[in-house]
Design an enzyme around this catalytic site. Sequence first.
Site, PDB file in Angstrom:
ATOM      1  N   TYR A   1     -10.042   4.265  15.097  1.00  0.00           N
ATOM      2  CA  TYR A   1      -9.055   4.731  14.102  1.00  0.00           C
ATOM      3  C   TYR A   1      -8.932   6.257  14.122  1.00  0.00           C
ATOM      4  O   TYR A   1      -7.834   6.808  14.076  1.00  0.00           O
ATOM      5  CB  TYR A   1      -9.511   4.223  12.734  1.00  0.00           C
ATOM      6  CG  TYR A   1      -8.581   4.456  11.578  1.00  0.00           C
ATOM      7  CD1 TYR A   1      -7.562   3.561  11.278  1.00  0.00           C
ATOM      8  CD2 TYR A   1      -8.749   5.561  10.730  1.00  0.00           C
ATOM      9  CE1 TYR A   1      -6.733   3.752  10.179  1.00  0.00           C
ATOM     10  CE2 TYR A   1      -7.931   5.764   9.634  1.00  0.00           C
ATOM     11  CZ  TYR A   1      -6.924   4.855   9.355  1.00  0.00           C
ATOM     12  OH  TYR A   1      -6.104   5.053   8.266  1.00  0.00           O
TER      13      TYR A   1
ATOM     14  N   GLY B   1       0.799  -1.227   0.000  1.00  0.00           N
ATOM     15  CA  GLY B   1       0.000   0.000   0.000  1.00  0.00           C
ATOM     16  C   GLY B   1       0.829   1.273   0.000  1.00  0.00           C
ATOM     17  O   GLY B   1       1.856   1.373  -0.695  1.00  0.00           O
ATOM     18  N   ILE B   2       0.403   2.229   0.797  1.00  0.00           N
ATOM     19  CA  ILE B   2       1.103   3.520   0.866  1.00  0.00           C
ATOM     20  C   ILE B   2       2.552   3.302   1.306  1.00  0.00           C
ATOM     21  O   ILE B   2       3.474   3.913   0.767  1.00  0.00           O
ATOM     22  CB  ILE B   2       0.366   4.461   1.855  1.00  0.00           C
ATOM     23  CG1 ILE B   2      -0.990   4.903   1.278  1.00  0.00           C
ATOM     24  CG2 ILE B   2       1.226   5.676   2.181  1.00  0.00           C
ATOM     25  CD1 ILE B   2      -1.834   5.747   2.237  1.00  0.00           C
TER      26      ILE B   2
ATOM     27  N   LYS C   1      -5.537   8.255  14.891  1.00  0.00           N
ATOM     28  CA  LYS C   1      -4.944   9.123  13.873  1.00  0.00           C
ATOM     29  C   LYS C   1      -4.928  10.584  14.316  1.00  0.00           C
ATOM     30  O   LYS C   1      -4.029  11.342  13.940  1.00  0.00           O
ATOM     31  CB  LYS C   1      -5.689   8.950  12.540  1.00  0.00           C
ATOM     32  CG  LYS C   1      -5.521   7.555  11.922  1.00  0.00           C
ATOM     33  CD  LYS C   1      -4.068   7.275  11.544  1.00  0.00           C
ATOM     34  CE  LYS C   1      -3.885   5.952  10.822  1.00  0.00           C
ATOM     35  NZ  LYS C   1      -2.486   5.691  10.443  1.00  0.00           N
TER      36      LYS C   1
HETATM   37  N1  CAA Z   1     -23.119   8.471   8.424  1.00  0.00           N
HETATM   38  C1  CAA Z   1     -24.296   8.245   9.035  1.00  0.00           C
HETATM   39  N2  CAA Z   1     -24.872   7.035   9.139  1.00  0.00           N
HETATM   40  C2  CAA Z   1     -24.205   5.995   8.600  1.00  0.00           C
HETATM   41  C3  CAA Z   1     -22.973   6.142   7.965  1.00  0.00           C
HETATM   42  C4  CAA Z   1     -22.433   7.448   7.869  1.00  0.00           C
HETATM   43  N3  CAA Z   1     -21.258   7.679   7.268  1.00  0.00           N
HETATM   44  N4  CAA Z   1     -22.552   4.925   7.551  1.00  0.00           N
HETATM   45  C5  CAA Z   1     -23.512   4.035   7.926  1.00  0.00           C
HETATM   46  N5  CAA Z   1     -24.494   4.693   8.550  1.00  0.00           N
HETATM   47  C6  CAA Z   1     -25.715   4.128   9.111  1.00  0.00           C
HETATM   48  C7  CAA Z   1     -26.444   3.245   8.113  1.00  0.00           C
HETATM   49  O1  CAA Z   1     -27.228   4.037   7.243  1.00  0.00           O
HETATM   50  C8  CAA Z   1     -27.291   2.374   9.022  1.00  0.00           C
HETATM   51  O2  CAA Z   1     -28.413   3.101   9.464  1.00  0.00           O
HETATM   52  P1  CAA Z   1     -29.793   2.353   9.744  1.00  0.00           P
HETATM   53  O3  CAA Z   1     -29.492   1.328  10.812  1.00  0.00           O
HETATM   54  O4  CAA Z   1     -30.683   3.450  10.184  1.00  0.00           O
HETATM   55  O5  CAA Z   1     -30.168   1.749   8.432  1.00  0.00           O
HETATM   56  C9  CAA Z   1     -26.375   2.210  10.252  1.00  0.00           C
HETATM   57  O6  CAA Z   1     -25.396   3.250  10.182  1.00  0.00           O
HETATM   58  C10 CAA Z   1     -25.658   0.877  10.259  1.00  0.00           C
HETATM   59  O7  CAA Z   1     -24.976   0.755   9.024  1.00  0.00           O
HETATM   60  P2  CAA Z   1     -24.477  -0.637   8.522  1.00  0.00           P
HETATM   61  O8  CAA Z   1     -25.588  -1.628   8.429  1.00  0.00           O
HETATM   62  O9  CAA Z   1     -23.605  -0.435   7.320  1.00  0.00           O
HETATM   63  O10 CAA Z   1     -23.589  -1.092   9.785  1.00  0.00           O
HETATM   64  P3  CAA Z   1     -22.450  -2.120   9.776  1.00  0.00           P
HETATM   65  O11 CAA Z   1     -22.203  -2.483  11.182  1.00  0.00           O
HETATM   66  O12 CAA Z   1     -22.696  -3.235   8.816  1.00  0.00           O
HETATM   67  O13 CAA Z   1     -21.197  -1.296   9.172  1.00  0.00           O
HETATM   68  C11 CAA Z   1     -19.496   0.321   9.004  1.00  0.00           C
HETATM   69  C12 CAA Z   1     -20.867  -0.013   9.569  1.00  0.00           C
HETATM   70  C13 CAA Z   1     -18.482  -0.795   9.296  1.00  0.00           C
HETATM   71  C14 CAA Z   1     -19.015   1.569   9.703  1.00  0.00           C
HETATM   72  C15 CAA Z   1     -19.590   0.504   7.482  1.00  0.00           C
HETATM   73  O14 CAA Z   1     -20.566   1.493   7.230  1.00  0.00           O
HETATM   74  C16 CAA Z   1     -18.273   0.978   6.893  1.00  0.00           C
HETATM   75  O15 CAA Z   1     -17.389   0.182   6.626  1.00  0.00           O
HETATM   76  N6  CAA Z   1     -18.127   2.291   6.642  1.00  0.00           N
HETATM   77  C17 CAA Z   1     -16.905   2.854   6.086  1.00  0.00           C
HETATM   78  C18 CAA Z   1     -16.024   3.360   7.161  1.00  0.00           C
HETATM   79  C19 CAA Z   1     -14.818   3.961   6.518  1.00  0.00           C
HETATM   80  O16 CAA Z   1     -14.884   4.949   5.798  1.00  0.00           O
HETATM   81  N7  CAA Z   1     -13.651   3.404   6.785  1.00  0.00           N
HETATM   82  C20 CAA Z   1     -12.458   3.901   6.177  1.00  0.00           C
HETATM   83  C21 CAA Z   1     -11.550   2.735   5.902  1.00  0.00           C
HETATM   84  S1  CAA Z   1     -10.172   3.223   4.904  1.00  0.00           S
HETATM   85  C22 CAA Z   1      -9.216   4.088   5.963  1.00  0.00           C
HETATM   86  O17 CAA Z   1      -9.440   4.178   7.130  1.00  0.00           O
HETATM   87  C23 CAA Z   1      -8.020   4.759   5.351  1.00  0.00           C
HETATM   88  C24 CAA Z   1      -8.047   6.203   5.636  1.00  0.00           C
HETATM   89  O18 CAA Z   1      -7.238   6.651   6.442  1.00  0.00           O
HETATM   90  C25 CAA Z   1      -8.978   7.072   4.905  1.00  0.00           C
END
Ligand code: CAA
Length: 241
Positions: free
Chosen positions: A147, A13-14, A151
């Site tokens: 995280y 990766g990075i 960070k």
């Molecule tokens: N804002 C508000 N609500 C959100 C949301 C957001 N960004 N994301 C999800 N929700 C809500 C959903 O709409 C859902 O609402 P309801 O229950 O009312 O329907 C609720 O949260 C639950 O969502 P999920 O069913 O998706 O829950 P989950 O447990 O399966 O997963 C999660 C949740 C793991 C956080 C998933 O949404 C996810 O992976 N999100 C991405 C997180 C992310 O951006 N990670 C970055 C990784 S890369 C990195 O970290 C590198 C870097 O430095 C940038």
Amino acid sequence: MGRVALVTGGTRGIGKAISARLKADGYEVAANYSGNAEAAKLCEEELAIKCYRFNVSSFEETGASLQQIERDLGPVDVVVNNAGITRDAPFHKMSLEQWNEVIDTDLSSVFNVTRQVWDGMRERGFGRVINISSINGQKGQFGQANYSAAKAGLIGFTKALAQEGAKRGITVNAVAPGYIDTDMVRAVPEKVLEGIVAGIPVGRLGEAGEIASICAYLASEEAAFITGATMTVNGGQYITG
Ligand code: CAA
């Protein structure tokens, strides 16, 4: 012989892009990894650098490997604290284990590594410490209380340590990447990632090389007057003052 640079999480990766760039710039590069021996072997072959397996969340293991690196390559002049993991979950589902794993690997690791090269940098009057933070340490991210905390912690660490290193020729800076095209980002659920990319004004994920180039600059002699800074590299997704 060029200066010696250690890149943690430097075989994928990075981190791999940073290892490659520093090698191309003439550094003796040591790339750390913790688990993926196959990727490390590939990295050694492709980049002709040495890779070292140790767990950055262990102070003792890190110390022993740093001694080995110094025996092999010489004292470490540049440290890129890049190793990091995600254990994403909404907070109501986050376990203590998910919290601790991320804090240990993404934040405490930076103490474990930097503390054990710091005295040498002070004695030699030169050092570059580059901490890979994240956009999500700056703005917070749903599902990343662990995280984002780690960070953001790196940014505070950077600002404090910069003041301590300044009179000894050591700069300490953070780089805060946005969403970069790596395995870590590709692991985000597809629909969620689509929504994230739609919010990036540049209209795409970043490239690992775009983070490597800012690290190379911060590592250079030219960047001696930059310390305590956080370089934001996120395609305009989050614009900080
Ligand atoms: N804002 C508000 N609500 C959100 C949301 C957001 N960004 N994301 C999800 N929700 C809500 C959903 O709409 C859902 O609402 P309801 O229950 O009312 O329907 C609720 O949260 C639950 O969502 P999920 O069913 O998706 O829950 P989950 O447990 O399966 O997963 C999660 C949740 C793991 C956080 C998933 O949404 C996810 O992976 N999100 C991405 C997180 C992310 O951006 N990670 C970055 C990784 S890369 C990195 O970290 C590198 C870097 O430095 C940038």
